[in-house]
Write a protein that holds these residues in place. Sequence first.
Motif, PDB file in Angstrom:
ATOM      1  N   THR A 126       0.857  -1.186   0.000  1.00 64.48           N
ATOM      2  CA  THR A 126       0.000   0.000   0.000  1.00 64.48           C
ATOM      3  C   THR A 126       0.898   1.243   0.000  1.00 64.48           C
ATOM      4  O   THR A 126       2.093   1.155   0.278  1.00 64.48           O
ATOM      5  CB  THR A 126      -0.887   0.041   1.260  1.00 64.48           C
ATOM      6  OG1 THR A 126       0.001   0.129   2.389  1.00 64.48           O
ATOM      7  CG2 THR A 126      -1.756  -1.195   1.370  1.00 64.48           C
ATOM      8  N   LYS A 127       0.250   2.405  -0.222  1.00 64.76           N
ATOM      9  CA  LYS A 127       1.008   3.664  -0.196  1.00 64.76           C
ATOM     10  C   LYS A 127       1.675   3.856   1.168  1.00 64.76           C
ATOM     11  O   LYS A 127       2.834   4.275   1.255  1.00 64.76           O
ATOM     12  CB  LYS A 127       0.073   4.839  -0.479  1.00 64.76           C
ATOM     13  CG  LYS A 127      -0.389   4.941  -1.914  1.00 64.76           C
ATOM     14  CD  LYS A 127      -1.304   6.139  -2.052  1.00 64.76           C
ATOM     15  CE  LYS A 127      -1.672   6.389  -3.495  1.00 64.76           C
ATOM     16  NZ  LYS A 127      -2.676   7.432  -3.657  1.00 64.76           N
ATOM     17  N   GLU A 128       0.918   3.535   2.226  1.00 63.67           N
ATOM     18  CA  GLU A 128       1.452   3.725   3.588  1.00 63.67           C
ATOM     19  C   GLU A 128       2.681   2.845   3.802  1.00 63.67           C
ATOM     20  O   GLU A 128       3.689   3.270   4.375  1.00 63.67           O
ATOM     21  CB  GLU A 128       0.397   3.378   4.660  1.00 63.67           C
ATOM     22  CG  GLU A 128      -0.809   4.297   4.710  1.00 63.67           C
ATOM     23  CD  GLU A 128      -1.731   4.177   3.474  1.00 63.67           C
ATOM     24  OE1 GLU A 128      -1.834   3.073   2.890  1.00 63.67           O
ATOM     25  OE2 GLU A 128      -2.307   5.215   3.065  1.00 63.67           O
ATOM     26  N   GLN A 129       2.578   1.606   3.325  1.00 65.07           N
ATOM     27  CA  GLN A 129       3.723   0.689   3.490  1.00 65.07           C
ATOM     28  C   GLN A 129       4.947   1.183   2.716  1.00 65.07           C
ATOM     29  O   GLN A 129       6.079   1.068   3.175  1.00 65.07           O
ATOM     30  CB  GLN A 129       3.340  -0.727   3.013  1.00 65.07           C
ATOM     31  CG  GLN A 129       2.383  -1.425   3.947  1.00 65.07           C
ATOM     32  CD  GLN A 129       1.835  -2.709   3.328  1.00 65.07           C
ATOM     33  OE1 GLN A 129       1.584  -2.791   2.127  1.00 65.07           O
ATOM     34  NE2 GLN A 129       1.645  -3.715   4.161  1.00 65.07           N
ATOM     35  N   GLU A 132       6.521   3.987   4.679  1.00 62.68           N
ATOM     36  CA  GLU A 132       7.193   3.469   5.871  1.00 62.68           C
ATOM     37  C   GLU A 132       8.515   2.786   5.503  1.00 62.68           C
ATOM     38  O   GLU A 132       9.556   3.016   6.126  1.00 62.68           O
ATOM     39  CB  GLU A 132       6.259   2.481   6.573  1.00 62.68           C
ATOM     40  CG  GLU A 132       6.678   2.223   8.008  1.00 62.68           C
ATOM     41  CD  GLU A 132       6.055   0.948   8.541  1.00 62.68           C
ATOM     42  OE1 GLU A 132       4.834   0.761   8.366  1.00 62.68           O
ATOM     43  OE2 GLU A 132       6.819   0.135   9.109  1.00 62.68           O
ATOM     44  N   GLU A 165       4.445  13.314  -1.288  1.00 64.63           N
ATOM     45  CA  GLU A 165       4.471  12.760   0.085  1.00 64.63           C
ATOM     46  C   GLU A 165       5.714  11.913   0.320  1.00 64.63           C
ATOM     47  O   GLU A 165       6.389  12.032   1.339  1.00 64.63           O
ATOM     48  CB  GLU A 165       3.247  11.835   0.272  1.00 64.63           C
ATOM     49  CG  GLU A 165       2.051  12.439   0.912  1.00 64.63           C
ATOM     50  CD  GLU A 165       1.010  11.334   1.154  1.00 64.63           C
ATOM     51  OE1 GLU A 165       1.182  10.533   2.066  1.00 64.63           O
ATOM     52  OE2 GLU A 165       0.038  11.292   0.376  1.00 64.63           O
TER      53      GLU A 165
END
Length: 533
Positions: A126-129, A132, A165
């Motif tokens: 995912t984008k979040e992963q 991170e 981001e």
Amino acid sequence: MSESQTGRPAENRPDRVVIFDTTLRDGEQSPGASMNMAEKLEVARGLALLGVDVIEAGFPIASQGDFEAVRAIATEVAGASVCALARCNDRDIDRAWEAVQFAQKPRIHVFLATSAIHREHKLRMTKEQIIERAVTSVRRAKSVCADVEFSPEDAARTELDFLCEVVQAAIEAGATTVNIPDTVGYATPIQYSKVIRTLIERVPSIGRAVVSTHCHDDLGLATANSLAGVEAGARQIECTINGIGERAGNAALEEVVMALKTRFDYYGLTTGIKTERLYPMSRLLTSMTGLSVQRNKAIVGRNAFAHESGIHQDGMLKERSTYEIMRPEDVGVPRTDLVLGKHSGRHALKDRVAELGHNLSDEQLESLFTDFKALADKKKEVYDDDLLVLIEKYLEHIPAQWSLVGLHTTAGMSLLPTATVSIRRPDGEIAQDAAIGDGPVDAIFKAVERVTGVRANLREFVVRSVTQGKDAQGEVTLELEVESGDRSFRGRAASTDIIEASAQAYVNAVNAIAAHRDRGHVREVVGRPGAGA
Ligand code: KIV
Ligand code: ZN
């Protein structure tokens, strides 16, 4: 203003573009361009002399051979920063640091794909992963190395908001350079400059990092896109000598540098490149890889400064600037093609070798002089290109385990083409064998195979004339494929007799195979970047 007056390195000035050379990484990973350690070192020394700011020396986790080459370059080559590539995982990063830690100026370059297509199909993250993983990896690299570059792979196809981001997070984590790859060569100049401009306008921490371009040439736009990126505010260009690289290649160093220099009136930007070393460097890479540049290649091609049409020649004679925007001497193209003849002495030869950008020892010069005299006996005029072919022998670092000592062929109409070869084996004994083939060259290759026991498929066979004229040397370049087709090895040789050149080139390729096997099979353990990060 000098470096000491400004108190900061010249490459940090706002009008200075950092030249990041990736010939030894992105370039070397392309088919037909692989080099052994000694060849990589030779190229790295050439790049340092050329004045590049950063040498990306390789991808250390890829193989033991890559690791050792990066470490050798980091230890031996001074002047430029030496950079190692790593995916965003601990093993890659630790291995990259192990390889570059002793460089004068080490850099670690970590990359992670960010586009939807890569996230969904390749990484399944995912984008979040992604954010991170990028942050953790930049921090890990930063904990050992002050100079860290981060690349969001396939950035040019990444949603702009998400790209902003990721870039912000990478800079906050410690990245000092953020590189914006057009991994698949899909971008167009205006679109690519918009990506760079958006990052500069929207990423709050962007002022703390150098923004970099990395453009592939699938649509023939790599140079245009890199320059568009610089116009939008990027201050590092990633590029390769002769534009070699994955698939259609990367932006060609000589093109971006000469565009900035020739059009200083427009860009107002400088680089640290000693442009008069561009042509010798291009030749050096050609001799190390066997990949020649096309005749009409900008800056370093054989026709780049040739004026054939009568109107152009007339204009040139009246005033050079009518048809010439750069002078050949500015990029190191030899002033004149005609060099030496059989009466030329050692001094003339030595001077010419130096002008061609090579630095040979006295012993090598003496041996070159003998070869030169032998050639001058066969052909009246020895041109620069003839000399470069002779010099190559001294740049070859593959130990010759097998050497051709005798050759006899018969061919003609209504005859079976046959070849007999005598070859010195690695144990010093001379072995002889003969074979019949479809032609004399095929017969030679079969005879060499019988003597050496090295089986390979001939993938490419090219003969070209080194210079003009009936007495010109013929240069043979060939590629042999071994081991289920995943490895290929090149051999090159030149002679006034193309049958002899073919035999010698084949034996040279066999020596490359033997050297590879001796190194205990240096094959990638994880694949190459782009094949799955
Ligand atoms: O083209 C690319 O995305 C790359 C990265 C590893 C920077 O070569
Ligand atoms: Zn690339």
